[in-house]
Design an enzyme around this catalytic site. Structure first.
Site, short mmCIF file in Angstrom:
data_model
loop_
_atom_site.label_atom_id
_atom_site.label_comp_id
_atom_site.label_asym_id
_atom_site.label_seq_id
_atom_site.Cartn_x
_atom_site.Cartn_y
_atom_site.Cartn_z
N ARG A 115 11.07 -13.52 16.49
CA ARG A 115 12.49 -13.63 16.12
C ARG A 115 13.46 -13.18 17.22
NH1 ARG A 115 10.48 -11.66 11.22
NH2 ARG A 115 10.11 -13.37 9.77
N LYS A 137 23.20 -22.08 26.30
CA LYS A 137 22.41 -23.17 25.70
C LYS A 137 20.96 -23.00 26.14
CE LYS A 137 26.06 -26.62 25.27
NZ LYS A 137 26.52 -27.97 25.64
N GLU A 179 27.91 -31.39 39.68
CA GLU A 179 28.54 -30.58 38.62
C GLU A 179 29.70 -29.75 39.19
OE1 GLU A 179 27.82 -30.86 35.44
OE2 GLU A 179 25.77 -31.67 35.40
N LYS A 215 33.47 -22.53 34.90
CA LYS A 215 32.74 -22.85 33.68
C LYS A 215 32.89 -21.72 32.67
CE LYS A 215 28.61 -24.26 31.35
NZ LYS A 215 27.22 -24.67 31.31
N GLU A 225 31.84 -25.01 21.45
CA GLU A 225 32.11 -26.42 21.76
C GLU A 225 32.80 -27.16 20.62
OE1 GLU A 225 28.90 -28.08 24.11
OE2 GLU A 225 29.74 -30.09 23.94
N ARG A 229 35.65 -26.76 25.27
CA ARG A 229 34.39 -26.81 26.02
C ARG A 229 33.90 -28.25 26.23
NH1 ARG A 229 29.03 -22.94 25.16
NH2 ARG A 229 27.71 -23.99 26.68
N ASN A 233 31.93 -32.13 29.44
CA ASN A 233 31.17 -33.38 29.30
C ASN A 233 31.78 -34.54 30.09
OD1 ASN A 233 29.31 -32.17 27.60
ND2 ASN A 233 30.61 -32.55 25.80
N HIS A 236 29.68 -37.31 31.55
CA HIS A 236 28.37 -37.19 30.92
C HIS A 236 28.11 -38.21 29.82
CE1 HIS A 236 28.08 -33.55 33.23
NE2 HIS A 236 26.89 -33.25 32.73
N HIS A 240 24.91 -39.77 30.89
CA HIS A 240 23.66 -39.57 30.16
C HIS A 240 23.00 -40.89 29.80
CE1 HIS A 240 24.18 -35.18 28.69
NE2 HIS A 240 23.33 -35.24 29.69
N HIS A 257 19.83 -35.94 37.36
CA HIS A 257 20.96 -35.75 36.45
C HIS A 257 22.31 -35.89 37.18
CE1 HIS A 257 23.31 -34.22 33.14
NE2 HIS A 257 23.82 -33.28 33.92
N1 LIG Z 1 21.62 -24.65 29.58
C1 LIG Z 1 22.55 -25.35 30.17
O1 LIG Z 1 23.75 -25.11 29.99
C2 LIG Z 1 22.16 -26.43 31.10
C3 LIG Z 1 23.09 -26.94 32.00
C4 LIG Z 1 22.68 -27.94 32.88
C5 LIG Z 1 21.38 -28.41 32.85
N2 LIG Z 1 20.49 -27.88 31.97
C6 LIG Z 1 19.10 -28.36 31.94
O2 LIG Z 1 18.51 -28.08 33.18
C7 LIG Z 1 17.55 -29.06 33.51
C8 LIG Z 1 17.82 -29.57 34.89
O3 LIG Z 1 17.86 -28.48 35.77
P1 LIG Z 1 17.27 -28.55 37.23
O4 LIG Z 1 17.90 -29.67 37.97
O5 LIG Z 1 17.35 -27.20 37.78
O6 LIG Z 1 15.76 -29.04 36.94
P2 LIG Z 1 14.33 -28.40 37.21
O7 LIG Z 1 14.22 -27.05 36.60
O8 LIG Z 1 13.36 -29.41 36.78
O9 LIG Z 1 14.29 -28.25 38.79
C9 LIG Z 1 14.23 -29.40 39.60
C10 LIG Z 1 12.99 -29.38 40.50
O10 LIG Z 1 13.16 -28.40 41.52
C11 LIG Z 1 12.05 -27.50 41.54
N3 LIG Z 1 12.58 -26.23 42.01
C12 LIG Z 1 13.30 -25.32 41.32
N4 LIG Z 1 13.74 -24.37 42.14
C13 LIG Z 1 13.28 -24.67 43.37
C14 LIG Z 1 13.42 -24.05 44.65
N5 LIG Z 1 14.17 -22.97 44.81
N6 LIG Z 1 12.79 -24.63 45.70
C15 LIG Z 1 12.07 -25.76 45.54
N7 LIG Z 1 11.93 -26.39 44.38
C16 LIG Z 1 12.52 -25.84 43.30
C17 LIG Z 1 11.52 -27.54 40.13
O11 LIG Z 1 10.19 -27.14 40.08
C18 LIG Z 1 11.71 -29.01 39.78
O12 LIG Z 1 10.65 -29.76 40.31
C19 LIG Z 1 17.65 -30.12 32.44
O13 LIG Z 1 16.58 -29.95 31.55
C20 LIG Z 1 18.97 -29.84 31.77
O14 LIG Z 1 18.96 -30.21 30.40
C21 LIG Z 1 20.86 -26.92 31.11
ZN LIG Z 2 25.44 -32.02 33.58
#
Ligand SMILES: NC(=O)c1ccc[n+]([C@@H]2O[C@H](COP(=O)([O-])OP(=O)(O)OC[C@H]3O[C@@H](n4cnc5c(N)ncnc54)[C@H](O)[C@@H]3O)[C@@H](O)[C@H]2O)c1
Ligand SMILES: [Zn+2]
Length: 353
Positions: A115, A137, A179, A215, A225, A229, A233, A236, A240, A257
């Site tokens: 929990r 999130k 972003e 942000k 949101e 907030r 988007n 997006h 998306h 993305h």
């Molecule tokens: N929570 C939120 O508010 C929020 C906001 C934006 C995106 N997201 C989520 O985040 C994800 C996308 O994030 P991302 O682009 O970081 O993706 P990711 O975590 O998949 O990272 C991208 C790639 O880079 C690699 N990597 C990470 N750090 C590295 C480093 N320092 N050196 C070399 N390689 C590295 C990872 O292993 C992966 O292969 C999505 O799932 C999205 O939904 C969440």
């Molecule tokens: Zn985004």
């Protein structure tokens, strides 16, 4: 660099980040500390963390395979299992070291294990630093549907060290930069101008803190949101749908993305000229600014109906209406804007032109 205070926790930067972590661990009697990475951040980021913060070498290390494809409930089960088998209890801490996949999934796993146990995020991609570090999130995908399962929950702290970016692929870095450009477009015209004038996305690294601050301002004003907030988007709604379209077609190379969002922002800037009063000159400047870093992707007209179908499935839709966040001008966004289908088609033409 001073920390940024969110509603619940602090985001610490650079050298000060490890100092804040040290103090936090001294002050908090955690029973056991767990470190979550993916296969890449295990190899590339964990050694950096352990070098600068040797006691991290003692933490119980749990790993998931890298990539969005593994941001699912099976990976959660593996991590829950790892926690359980290694004696995690309510007083344990999970430290998430990775991109948005690791921080989203790790945050969700921590929020649900017994929990809820506490967690700390150390984002290692530019996207996760500027976007996933604020807002709480957490969650995972459900089959092809992104972020369908999750909760809003806040980490104890977020630590941002640009050192991790040294091993990040240039394309991934550029994805996060999209972003940051968005933050300027929706909230800070001067910031947009500054970023658009950079030679390359690498030069955006000193601006990470400003993006996090922008942000945070938006999230503080509307944590759940319900209204403001939604401006985050911008780009997006179409972005998306375009991202899903490219992911779902074996004949197309998937877009990252940020690459999809950059296309979405150009199209939604055009829509803004028709719906929310953005000037055409400003719209053209947005297009030029984004194309400078994100060269045009081919999206043939025949693929549009498929993208429109995906648009209808967007999680943000309510009562079957597709609502957009649009620009009134550069630096000022509005939300809950309804857009007729004809204008959507024009937006694709504008992008292709
Ligand atoms: N929570 C939120 O508010 C929020 C906001 C934006 C995106 N997201 C989520 O985040 C994800 C996308 O994030 P991302 O682009 O970081 O993706 P990711 O975590 O998949 O990272 C991208 C790639 O880079 C690699 N990597 C990470 N750090 C590295 C480093 N320092 N050196 C070399 N390689 C590295 C990872 O292993 C992966 O292969 C999505 O799932 C999205 O939904 C969440
Ligand atoms: Zn985004």
């Amino acid at each position: 660099m001073n920390p940024i205070q969110t509603a619940s926790h602090s985001v610490h930067f650079e050298e000060a980040a490890l100092g804040a972590l040290k103090t936090h661990l001294e002050e908090t009697p955690y029973s056991r500390i767990f470190l979550l990475t993916d296969s890449n951040t295990s190899r590339l980021c964990r050694p950096v963390l352990c070098e600068n913060f040797p006691e991290a070498g003692q933490w119980v290390h749990l790993g998931i395979p890298a990539g969005e494809a593994h941001k699912n409930i099976e990976s959660c089960t593996a991590v829950w299992q790892g926690l359980s088998e290694n004696g995690a209890d309510r007083q344990s801490l999970l430290v998430n070291l990775g991109g948005g996949v690791v921080t989203d999934l790790g945050g969700f796993v921590a929020s649900t294990y017994q929990r809820g146990i506490r967690f700390i995020n150390i984002p290692t991609t530019l996207l996760s630093m500027v976007d996933a570090s604020v807002g709480g999130k957490t969650g995972v995908d459900l089959g092809p549907l992104k972020n369908q399962i999750g909760v809003i929950n806040q980490p104890e702290m977020v630590l941002i060290s640009p050192t991790y970016l040294e091993t990040l692929d240039a394309r991934e870095l550029r994805s996060g930069f999209a972003e940051m450009l968005k933050h300027g477009l929706i909230r800070d015209a001067g910031y947009w101008e500054e970023l658009a004038a950079l030679e390359s996305p690498v030069e955006s690294i000193p601006h990470i803190r400003h993006s996090v601050a922008l942000k945070n301002e938006v999230v503080l004003a509307d944590p759940t949101e319900k209204n403001l907030r939604k401006i985050l988007n911008f780009g997006h709604t179409l972005g998306h749908a375009i991202e899903s379209h490219f992911l779902g077609r074996p004949d197309l190379e998937p877009l990252l993305h940020g690459e999809a969002i950059a296309i979405g922002m150009i199209m939604e800037a055009y829509i803004s000229t028709r719906i929310s009063g953005l000037g055409m000159d400003e719209c053209n400047r947005i297009r030029e600014g984004l194309l400078k870093f994100f060269p045009k992707t081919r999206i043939p007209k025949q693929q549009q109906p498929e993208i429109f179908r995906l648009l209808i499935h967007d999680k943000k839709n309510t009562h079957g209406r597709v609502l957009f966040s649009l620009l009134e001008r550069i630096g000022k966004a509005v939300y809950n804007q309804e857009v007729p289908a004809g204008i959507l088609a024009e937006a694709f033409d504008y992008y292709r032109d």
